[in-house]
Scaffold this motif. Structure first.
Motif, PDB file in Angstrom:
ATOM      1  N   ASN A  57     -31.267 -21.725  -7.989  1.00  0.00           N
ATOM      2  CA  ASN A  57     -30.337 -20.367  -8.182  1.00  0.00           C
ATOM      3  C   ASN A  57     -31.421 -19.386  -7.871  1.00  0.00           C
ATOM      4  N   PHE A  58     -31.239 -18.431  -6.457  1.00  0.00           N
ATOM      5  CA  PHE A  58     -31.566 -17.311  -6.456  1.00  0.00           C
ATOM      6  C   PHE A  58     -31.027 -16.205  -6.448  1.00  0.00           C
ATOM      7  N   GLU A  59     -30.120 -16.086  -7.230  1.00  0.00           N
ATOM      8  CA  GLU A  59     -29.597 -15.178  -6.957  1.00  0.00           C
ATOM      9  C   GLU A  59     -30.505 -14.147  -7.349  1.00  0.00           C
ATOM     10  N   HIS A  60     -31.029 -13.945  -7.944  1.00  0.00           N
ATOM     11  CA  HIS A  60     -31.817 -12.941  -8.338  1.00  0.00           C
ATOM     12  C   HIS A  60     -32.126 -11.788  -7.445  1.00  0.00           C
ATOM     13  N   VAL A  61     -32.811 -12.551  -6.377  1.00  0.00           N
ATOM     14  CA  VAL A  61     -33.242 -12.192  -4.966  1.00  0.00           C
ATOM     15  C   VAL A  61     -32.734 -11.401  -4.509  1.00  0.00           C
ATOM     16  N   GLU A  62     -32.541  -9.760  -4.285  1.00  0.00           N
ATOM     17  CA  GLU A  62     -31.985  -9.287  -4.018  1.00  0.00           C
ATOM     18  C   GLU A  62     -31.893  -8.884  -2.260  1.00  0.00           C
ATOM     19  N   ASP A  63     -32.596  -9.342  -0.887  1.00  0.00           N
ATOM     20  CA  ASP A  63     -32.705  -9.490   0.293  1.00  0.00           C
ATOM     21  C   ASP A  63     -31.692 -10.733   0.507  1.00  0.00           C
ATOM     22  N   LYS A  64     -30.805 -10.540   1.873  1.00  0.00           N
ATOM     23  CA  LYS A  64     -30.054 -11.974   1.749  1.00  0.00           C
ATOM     24  C   LYS A  64     -30.475 -12.372   2.685  1.00  0.00           C
ATOM     25  N   LEU A  65     -31.958 -11.798   3.750  1.00  0.00           N
ATOM     26  CA  LEU A  65     -32.629 -12.362   4.288  1.00  0.00           C
ATOM     27  C   LEU A  65     -33.297 -13.757   3.726  1.00  0.00           C
ATOM     28  N   SER A  73     -31.907 -16.453   1.931  1.00  0.00           N
ATOM     29  CA  SER A  73     -31.203 -17.496   3.305  1.00  0.00           C
ATOM     30  C   SER A  73     -32.290 -18.133   3.259  1.00  0.00           C
ATOM     31  N   VAL A  74     -33.481 -17.547   3.216  1.00  0.00           N
ATOM     32  CA  VAL A  74     -34.484 -18.671   3.823  1.00  0.00           C
ATOM     33  C   VAL A  74     -35.272 -19.357   2.470  1.00  0.00           C
ATOM     34  N   LEU A  75     -35.042 -19.286   1.272  1.00  0.00           N
ATOM     35  CA  LEU A  75     -35.056 -19.760  -0.296  1.00  0.00           C
ATOM     36  C   LEU A  75     -34.247 -21.044  -0.115  1.00  0.00           C
ATOM     37  N   MET A  76     -32.881 -21.004   0.747  1.00  0.00           N
ATOM     38  CA  MET A  76     -31.920 -21.690   0.564  1.00  0.00           C
ATOM     39  C   MET A  76     -32.275 -22.018   1.679  1.00  0.00           C
ATOM     40  N   GLY A  77     -32.897 -22.600   3.260  1.00  0.00           N
ATOM     41  CA  GLY A  77     -32.878 -23.358   3.943  1.00  0.00           C
ATOM     42  C   GLY A  77     -33.092 -23.040   5.498  1.00  0.00           C
ATOM     43  N   ASN A  78     -33.065 -21.218   5.005  1.00  0.00           N
ATOM     44  CA  ASN A  78     -33.070 -20.772   6.897  1.00  0.00           C
ATOM     45  C   ASN A  78     -34.192 -20.751   6.824  1.00  0.00           C
ATOM     46  N   LEU A  79     -34.665 -22.264   8.201  1.00  0.00           N
ATOM     47  CA  LEU A  79     -35.827 -22.073   8.148  1.00  0.00           C
ATOM     48  C   LEU A  79     -35.971 -21.153   9.825  1.00  0.00           C
ATOM     49  N   SER A  80     -35.596 -20.396  10.177  1.00  0.00           N
ATOM     50  CA  SER A  80     -35.567 -19.257  11.860  1.00  0.00           C
ATOM     51  C   SER A  80     -36.895 -18.790  11.467  1.00  0.00           C
ATOM     52  N   GLU A  81     -37.813 -18.896  12.575  1.00  0.00           N
ATOM     53  CA  GLU A  81     -39.302 -17.943  12.839  1.00  0.00           C
ATOM     54  C   GLU A  81     -38.883 -16.859  12.092  1.00  0.00           C
ATOM     55  N   ASP A  82     -38.567 -16.249  13.072  1.00  0.00           N
ATOM     56  CA  ASP A  82     -37.276 -14.110  12.753  1.00  0.00           C
ATOM     57  C   ASP A  82     -37.880 -14.618  10.794  1.00  0.00           C
ATOM     58  N   ALA A  83     -36.450 -15.240  10.164  1.00  0.00           N
ATOM     59  CA  ALA A  83     -36.376 -15.365   9.063  1.00  0.00           C
ATOM     60  C   ALA A  83     -37.838 -14.987   8.164  1.00  0.00           C
ATOM     61  N   LEU A  84     -38.446 -16.466   8.702  1.00  0.00           N
ATOM     62  CA  LEU A  84     -39.724 -17.010   7.455  1.00  0.00           C
ATOM     63  C   LEU A  84     -40.906 -15.661   7.624  1.00  0.00           C
ATOM     64  N   CYS A  85     -41.301 -15.684   8.515  1.00  0.00           N
ATOM     65  CA  CYS A  85     -41.899 -14.503   8.889  1.00  0.00           C
ATOM     66  C   CYS A  85     -41.746 -13.243   7.836  1.00  0.00           C
ATOM     67  N   TYR A  86     -40.287 -12.974   7.818  1.00  0.00           N
ATOM     68  CA  TYR A  86     -39.676 -12.386   7.594  1.00  0.00           C
ATOM     69  C   TYR A  86     -39.566 -11.999   5.842  1.00  0.00           C
ATOM     70  N   ALA A  87     -39.661 -13.239   6.056  1.00  0.00           N
ATOM     71  CA  ALA A  87     -39.656 -13.330   4.097  1.00  0.00           C
ATOM     72  C   ALA A  87     -40.972 -13.345   3.661  1.00  0.00           C
ATOM     73  N   LEU A  89     -44.810 -11.040   0.069  1.00  0.00           N
ATOM     74  CA  LEU A  89     -45.836 -10.724   0.169  1.00  0.00           C
ATOM     75  C   LEU A  89     -46.293  -8.517  -0.579  1.00  0.00           C
ATOM     76  N   GLU A  90     -44.837  -7.681  -0.200  1.00  0.00           N
ATOM     77  CA  GLU A  90     -45.197  -6.387  -0.434  1.00  0.00           C
ATOM     78  C   GLU A  90     -45.296  -7.154  -1.641  1.00  0.00           C
ATOM     79  N   CYS A  91     -43.639  -7.272  -2.260  1.00  0.00           N
ATOM     80  CA  CYS A  91     -42.764  -7.359  -3.643  1.00  0.00           C
ATOM     81  C   CYS A  91     -43.815  -7.907  -4.549  1.00  0.00           C
ATOM     82  N   ALA A  92     -44.546  -8.794  -4.758  1.00  0.00           N
ATOM     83  CA  ALA A  92     -46.193  -9.754  -5.134  1.00  0.00           C
ATOM     84  C   ALA A  92     -46.627  -8.418  -4.600  1.00  0.00           C
ATOM     85  N   LEU A  93     -47.566  -7.662  -4.338  1.00  0.00           N
ATOM     86  CA  LEU A  93     -48.519  -6.637  -4.244  1.00  0.00           C
ATOM     87  C   LEU A  93     -47.857  -5.629  -5.003  1.00  0.00           C
TER      88      LEU A  93
END
Length: 82
Positions: free
Chosen positions: A2-10, A13-27, A32-36
């Protein structure tokens, strides 16, 4: 997982299976920004922030170098699961 702790909805959605290219690139970029940012946070143990950063970089590599969205998402899941 469950990824409810991830605040960003997009990203969630990628973590739950949305594989659109734009969404994946954004995710990947967002993760990376959050990890840094985590690397600079004194309250997050270095071992945890290092795991997150490695997983986020893995996601970027799977997508940018291998073109494999499935492995990229698995790496993103690992980054957000730490």
């Amino acid at each position: 997982m469950n990824f409810e702790h991830v605040e960003d909805k997009l990203v969630r959605s990628v973590l739950m299976g949305n594989l659109s290219e734009d969404a994946l690139c954004y995710a990947i970029e967002y993760t990376l920004e959050c990890a840094l940012k985590d690397q600079q946070d004194q309250e997050i143990p270095f071992s945890v922030s290092e795991q997150r950063l490695c997983a986020a970089m893995g996601a970027a590599d799977w997508w940018n170098e291998e073109g494999n969205p499935f492995e990229a998402v698995e790496s993103l899941k690992a980054a957000w699961g730490v």
